[in-house]
Design an enzyme around this catalytic site. Sequence first.
Site, PDB file in Angstrom:
ATOM      1  N   SER A  22       0.823  -1.216   0.000  1.00 25.63           N
ATOM      2  CA  SER A  22       0.000   0.000   0.000  1.00 25.63           C
ATOM      3  C   SER A  22       0.853   1.260   0.000  1.00 25.63           C
ATOM      4  O   SER A  22       0.327   2.366   0.015  1.00 25.63           O
ATOM      5  CB  SER A  22      -0.948  -0.007   1.205  1.00 25.63           C
ATOM      6  OG  SER A  22      -0.223  -0.173   2.405  1.00 25.63           O
ATOM      7  N   ASN A 109      -2.821  -2.423  12.934  1.00 26.81           N
ATOM      8  CA  ASN A 109      -4.272  -2.238  12.806  1.00 26.81           C
ATOM      9  C   ASN A 109      -4.765  -0.994  13.540  1.00 26.81           C
ATOM     10  O   ASN A 109      -5.563  -0.218  13.004  1.00 26.81           O
ATOM     11  CB  ASN A 109      -5.001  -3.482  13.335  1.00 26.81           C
ATOM     12  CG  ASN A 109      -4.677  -4.722  12.512  1.00 26.81           C
ATOM     13  OD1 ASN A 109      -4.029  -4.617  11.477  1.00 26.81           O
ATOM     14  ND2 ASN A 109      -5.093  -5.889  12.985  1.00 26.81           N
ATOM     15  N   HIS A 155     -39.494  22.892 -13.074  1.00 26.84           N
ATOM     16  CA  HIS A 155     -39.557  22.057 -14.286  1.00 26.84           C
ATOM     17  C   HIS A 155     -38.756  22.687 -15.428  1.00 26.84           C
ATOM     18  O   HIS A 155     -39.061  22.457 -16.595  1.00 26.84           O
ATOM     19  CB  HIS A 155     -41.000  21.815 -14.743  1.00 26.84           C
ATOM     20  CG  HIS A 155     -41.932  21.424 -13.632  1.00 26.84           C
ATOM     21  ND1 HIS A 155     -42.159  20.114 -13.271  1.00 26.84           N
ATOM     22  CD2 HIS A 155     -42.668  22.189 -12.778  1.00 26.84           C
ATOM     23  CE1 HIS A 155     -43.005  20.083 -12.256  1.00 26.84           C
ATOM     24  NE2 HIS A 155     -43.322  21.326 -11.938  1.00 26.84           N
ATOM     25  N   SER A 276     -12.751  25.108 -28.919  1.00 23.88           N
ATOM     26  CA  SER A 276     -12.911  23.882 -29.699  1.00 23.88           C
ATOM     27  C   SER A 276     -11.762  23.794 -30.693  1.00 23.88           C
ATOM     28  O   SER A 276     -11.248  24.810 -31.146  1.00 23.88           O
ATOM     29  CB  SER A 276     -14.253  23.935 -30.440  1.00 23.88           C
ATOM     30  OG  SER A 276     -14.204  23.134 -31.602  1.00 23.88           O
ATOM     31  N   LYS A 282     -16.399  28.680 -30.853  1.00 19.22           N
ATOM     32  CA  LYS A 282     -16.816  28.074 -29.587  1.00 19.22           C
ATOM     33  C   LYS A 282     -16.049  28.578 -28.361  1.00 19.22           C
ATOM     34  O   LYS A 282     -14.841  28.768 -28.398  1.00 19.22           O
ATOM     35  CB  LYS A 282     -16.646  26.541 -29.661  1.00 19.22           C
ATOM     36  CG  LYS A 282     -17.625  25.826 -30.539  1.00 19.22           C
ATOM     37  CD  LYS A 282     -19.083  25.957 -30.094  1.00 19.22           C
ATOM     38  CE  LYS A 282     -19.396  25.069 -28.912  1.00 19.22           C
ATOM     39  NZ  LYS A 282     -19.277  23.645 -29.237  1.00 19.22           N
ATOM     40  N   GLU A 289     -18.635  21.513 -16.722  1.00 17.85           N
ATOM     41  CA  GLU A 289     -18.983  20.158 -17.182  1.00 17.85           C
ATOM     42  C   GLU A 289     -18.155  19.116 -16.429  1.00 17.85           C
ATOM     43  O   GLU A 289     -18.646  18.040 -16.065  1.00 17.85           O
ATOM     44  CB  GLU A 289     -18.727  20.015 -18.682  1.00 17.85           C
ATOM     45  CG  GLU A 289     -19.697  20.831 -19.533  1.00 17.85           C
ATOM     46  CD  GLU A 289     -19.259  20.857 -20.987  1.00 17.85           C
ATOM     47  OE1 GLU A 289     -19.046  19.796 -21.576  1.00 17.85           O
ATOM     48  OE2 GLU A 289     -19.113  21.964 -21.533  1.00 17.85           O
ATOM     49  N   TYR A 316     -10.235  -6.413  12.151  1.00 15.24           N
ATOM     50  CA  TYR A 316      -9.561  -5.914  10.955  1.00 15.24           C
ATOM     51  C   TYR A 316      -9.495  -6.990   9.878  1.00 15.24           C
ATOM     52  O   TYR A 316      -9.268  -8.172  10.166  1.00 15.24           O
ATOM     53  CB  TYR A 316      -8.130  -5.442  11.292  1.00 15.24           C
ATOM     54  CG  TYR A 316      -7.377  -4.958  10.069  1.00 15.24           C
ATOM     55  CD1 TYR A 316      -7.518  -3.649   9.614  1.00 15.24           C
ATOM     56  CD2 TYR A 316      -6.554  -5.813   9.343  1.00 15.24           C
ATOM     57  CE1 TYR A 316      -6.858  -3.206   8.474  1.00 15.24           C
ATOM     58  CE2 TYR A 316      -5.888  -5.388   8.198  1.00 15.24           C
ATOM     59  CZ  TYR A 316      -6.050  -4.082   7.771  1.00 15.24           C
ATOM     60  OH  TYR A 316      -5.404  -3.647   6.643  1.00 15.24           O
TER      61      TYR A 316
END
Length: 457
Positions: A22, A109, A155, A276, A282, A289, A316
């Site tokens: 790890s 642990n 809506h 773009s 653009k 996003e 553990y």
Amino acid sequence: MKLWAGRMSGEVDERLNALNASIGFDSRMAKQDILGSIAHATMLGETGVVSAADSAKIVAGLQGILADLESGALEIDMTCEDIHTFVEGELTRRIGDAGKKLHTGRSRNDQVALDIRMYLSDQIDALVARAKALAAALCDVAEAHLHDVMPGYTHLQRAQPVTLAHELMAYVQMLLRDIDRLRDCRRRTRVMPLGSGALAGTTYPLDRQRVCELLGFGGVTANSIDGVSDRDFALELLADLSILMMHLSRFSEEICLWCSWEFRFVTLDDRFSTGSSIMPQKKNPDLTELVRGKTGRVYGDLMALLTAMKALPLAYNKDMQEDKEALFDALDTAQLCLEVLEPMVRTATFHAGNMRAAAAAGFINATDCADYLVGKGVPFRDAYGITGQLVRTCIERGTTLEALPLEAYRAVSPAFDEGVYAAIDLLNCVERRSLPGGPAPSAVARQIADARAQLAD
Ligand code: ARG
């Protein structure tokens, strides 16, 4: 050679190593691991479990390792199994036999449980600071747009007039709750597990309360089995981050919409927009996003850990090592999103004129027109029907309620007089909604002041 060589030959297949090790990710907790060990070693010396001289040597050795890691003089050996092994090995390399006494009365642990709790609590502090910075930016922008009317939507249809300030402050309320949740989670995170040992505590007379004090934690875990197997605090943080990201994603979605030519409510600064490769005209809201898109991975991190934990027998199990990558990914993602949204908000240009024009076109004062009739003694349901007729007339004539002549009003109800125009004026509609929580500039100004007071604490 592995830490646990003795029982076994100490060499494992390289393929198991790749699965088991790890250090590739838990090296992030080097500082917390060392600070936790310093507290443990200090207490070992104070209780006489190790000699005062050895304890002092260990503490000095650990401080040296931390300083050297921070200065870059020491590099983490990525061939070690995990960060705990690396620190203990390096300590013994530096100070000799005293280093081998550090792990007395401790297991990896309870050690790893402490390290994550320390790491997460530091990260929560950083996150809260960033969430506050974004909320403060939203308050500042809101304050500049208290009187800028825009359509409020239900809506995604124009519904009733609000102001840009009111809309932005809705996101501040979400962030305030996020901050509150993070702080609450921090409280449950700062509980000290050392002394749990591998699972059954230890026979050494450790002073758990003293370690807790040295680390500034709120208390000690109450059950050694739970102490090493609890990851609720990690799950809570992932859930809190998921909710936070959901808020950032909803805000991002609105910014994406508002950037479109269909809305044109906002223009992002060029530094926070992209272009773009083929369409020269653009200017894209990639930033918002991506915030929207990255929300999914944080939900995924939450689901990954919930799933890893769901059938683990006490105490553990190595499955729990999977907590770290999920946590780190979610934390990195949320931090980055908060960090980039704040300057984006501060540098964006909101187009009050376009918002106002959209508000004028959507009959969003129809409710106010009906309420006006109610004020003249017409029952609400009748007023609603009369106003509906007027809206239809406006649509047929291609006009608005504001521009409709009084004769047209009086043709459907004699209750109308000149006063109707003031009643349906958009800014008046907003200003009359001055109850607490409403969109009136006076009410939103109070909301901003309250939010700032909460952010200051
Ligand atoms: N790398 C482990 C983890 O992250 C540390 C604890 C290891 N304990 C053990 N008994 N192998 O969970």
